[in-house]
Design a protein around this motif. Structure first.
Motif, PDB file in Angstrom:
ATOM      1  N   ASN A 181      35.973 -12.964  60.058  1.00 50.56           N
ATOM      2  CA  ASN A 181      36.956 -11.971  59.619  1.00 50.56           C
ATOM      3  C   ASN A 181      37.499 -11.172  60.798  1.00 50.56           C
ATOM      4  O   ASN A 181      38.710 -10.973  60.932  1.00 50.56           O
ATOM      5  N   ALA A 185      41.271 -11.039  61.968  1.00 50.06           N
ATOM      6  CA  ALA A 185      41.936  -9.751  61.754  1.00 50.06           C
ATOM      7  C   ALA A 185      42.346  -9.107  63.072  1.00 50.06           C
ATOM      8  O   ALA A 185      43.480  -8.619  63.212  1.00 50.06           O
ATOM      9  N   ASN A 188      45.090 -10.974  65.086  1.00 49.36           N
ATOM     10  CA  ASN A 188      46.373 -11.131  64.387  1.00 49.36           C
ATOM     11  C   ASN A 188      46.614 -12.574  63.948  1.00 49.36           C
ATOM     12  O   ASN A 188      47.710 -13.125  64.106  1.00 49.36           O
ATOM     13  N   GLU A 253      42.748  -3.855  58.673  1.00 48.98           N
ATOM     14  CA  GLU A 253      43.322  -4.960  59.452  1.00 48.98           C
ATOM     15  C   GLU A 253      43.341  -6.277  58.667  1.00 48.98           C
ATOM     16  O   GLU A 253      44.000  -7.232  59.065  1.00 48.98           O
ATOM     17  N   GLY A 254      42.589  -6.304  57.557  1.00 51.68           N
ATOM     18  CA  GLY A 254      42.572  -7.499  56.719  1.00 51.68           C
ATOM     19  C   GLY A 254      41.174  -7.871  56.288  1.00 51.68           C
ATOM     20  O   GLY A 254      40.209  -7.731  57.053  1.00 51.68           O
ATOM     21  N   HIS A 316      44.235  -5.740  51.415  1.00 49.92           N
ATOM     22  CA  HIS A 316      44.973  -6.521  52.419  1.00 49.92           C
ATOM     23  C   HIS A 316      44.169  -7.790  52.693  1.00 49.92           C
ATOM     24  O   HIS A 316      43.337  -7.837  53.603  1.00 49.92           O
ATOM     25  N   ILE A 318      43.548 -11.456  53.971  1.00 53.48           N
ATOM     26  CA  ILE A 318      44.023 -12.418  54.960  1.00 53.48           C
ATOM     27  C   ILE A 318      43.198 -13.698  54.836  1.00 53.48           C
ATOM     28  O   ILE A 318      42.197 -13.732  54.115  1.00 53.48           O
TER      29      ILE A 318
END
Length: 353
Positions: A181, A185, A188, A253-254, A316, A318
């Motif tokens: 993760n 995260a 990017n 950040e995700g 959020h 991802i």
């Protein structure tokens, strides 16, 4: 916090259905049950999660169960080495950790596969998804003071040095999920770009790397650490308690949310019983109990998440690339270990690339 009377009512209803024999297909014991032996389950789940589910399974089917607990990595090695008692069911461990060892598991498609959410289908043929498990941060609200924690970036604050709980990702599947993760995260979307963050994070661990997933959430709940990197259920169990000083943080950040699995071991000595267990724990009744009383998110389309957890659509979310993750697992674990070990000498200088 939302009222827990709903959960108690649901649990009582579930038990009533069990006692009246009206709550599912697999209520009788398999015809070829080995009555003098127990179904052997290897499981890294916490005991307070294991016991209610296993007890309900035994009550409904008459099948005796023997549980071998331990870390995910340790238990996978025991399956590979055919340690005694020999594994029939491997129950738990994230998909990212277990899929690399999928040769250890026998083909089986659960009778409930048609109601599993599409993203959690058993596409391999031997890796049944069990629950949906987001990675989260767990914060002790009595210790955090004025420190703001909204995501991974906040874990680099000097005030948190030595106050962060994380388990060794080589032994803990939930910590390995956090490594994945944070790479995605903080990079990017490009895991290779996330290693600078990992290096800085390891420096702020200040030499603390725990040996089990449970040591993380227990350490935060009991006040030994201010914040921990864990899985949702490990922390949600404390959030559900009205006397808890714990809150969940879903990384800004995700968040990557991965399923864990329930699989039948190759060479299982109790195949009929093992199949009954897979069908039971993926059935609607068991999945409802898991969601309403045991703080997990279901993989089924007809079971809602616990009321006191945020809707997944509000997070959020991802995604990683499973092919990249599977290909790089050992490389990433070794690189993390090198970086962490380097932080133990001269402030982390010389961390391996």
């Amino acid at each position: 916090m939302k009222n827990k009377h709903n959960y108690i009512t649901a649990a009582l209803l579930f038990l009533l259905l069990a006692l009246t024999g009206c709550a599912g297909r697999n209520l009788g014991r398999p015809a070829d049950l080995k009555t003098d032996e127990a179904l052997v389950i290897y499981c890294p789940h916490p005991l307070d999660f294991i016991n209610p589910v296993v007890s309900e399974f035994e009550e409904r089917t008459g099948i005796s169960v023997q549980v071998q607990t331990g870390g995910t990595g340790e238990l996978l090695e025991m399956v590979a080495e055919q340690k005694q008692p020999r594994c029939d069911i491997f129950w738990g461990g994230s998909l990212s950790t277990t899929i690399e060892r999928r040769e250890l598991f026998a083909p089986y498609i659960s009778e409930n596969e048609s109601v599993v959410r599409p993203e959690f289908c058993n596409v391999e043929g031997n890796m049944t998804r069990f629950t949906d498990v987001p990675s989260v941060l767990m914060v002790n609200t009595n210790l955090i003071g004025g420190i703001s924690i909204k995501g991974y970036g906040d874990l680099l604050q000097p005030e948190l040095k030595g106050r962060i709980a994380m388990a060794n990702p080589s032994v803990s599947s939930s910590s390995y999920e956090h490594l994945i993760n944070m790479l995605y995260a903080m990079g990017n979307g490009d895991p290779e770009m996330g290693w600078d963050y990992v290096r800085a994070f390891c420096e702020n661990l200040d030499g603390n790397l725990l040996e089990s997933s449970s040591a993380v959430y227990r350490g935060v709940a009991e006040g030994r650490y201010t914040v921990g990197l864990t899985f949702e259920e490990g922390a949600a169990h404390y959030v559900a308690s009205e006397n808890s000083a714990v809150k969940l943080v879903y990384m800004e950040e995700g968040v990557i949310s991965k399923p864990d699995v329930v699989c039948i071991a190759v060479g299982a000595e109790h195949v009929a019983e093992a199949r009954a267990f897979v069908d039971f724990v993926t059935g609607r009744d068991a999945q409802t109990m898991i969601a309403t009383t045991l703080d997990r998110r279901s993989v089924r389309t007809d079971v809602e998440e616990p009321d006191y957890l945020p809707d997944k659509d509000s997070l959020h979310i991802i995604y990683d690339d499973p092919a990249v993750v599977n290909e790089n697992k050992q490389k990433w674990l070794s690189r993390f270990d090198d970086i962490f070990r380097a932080t133990l000498t001269e402030g982390g200088k010389g961390a391996a690339e």
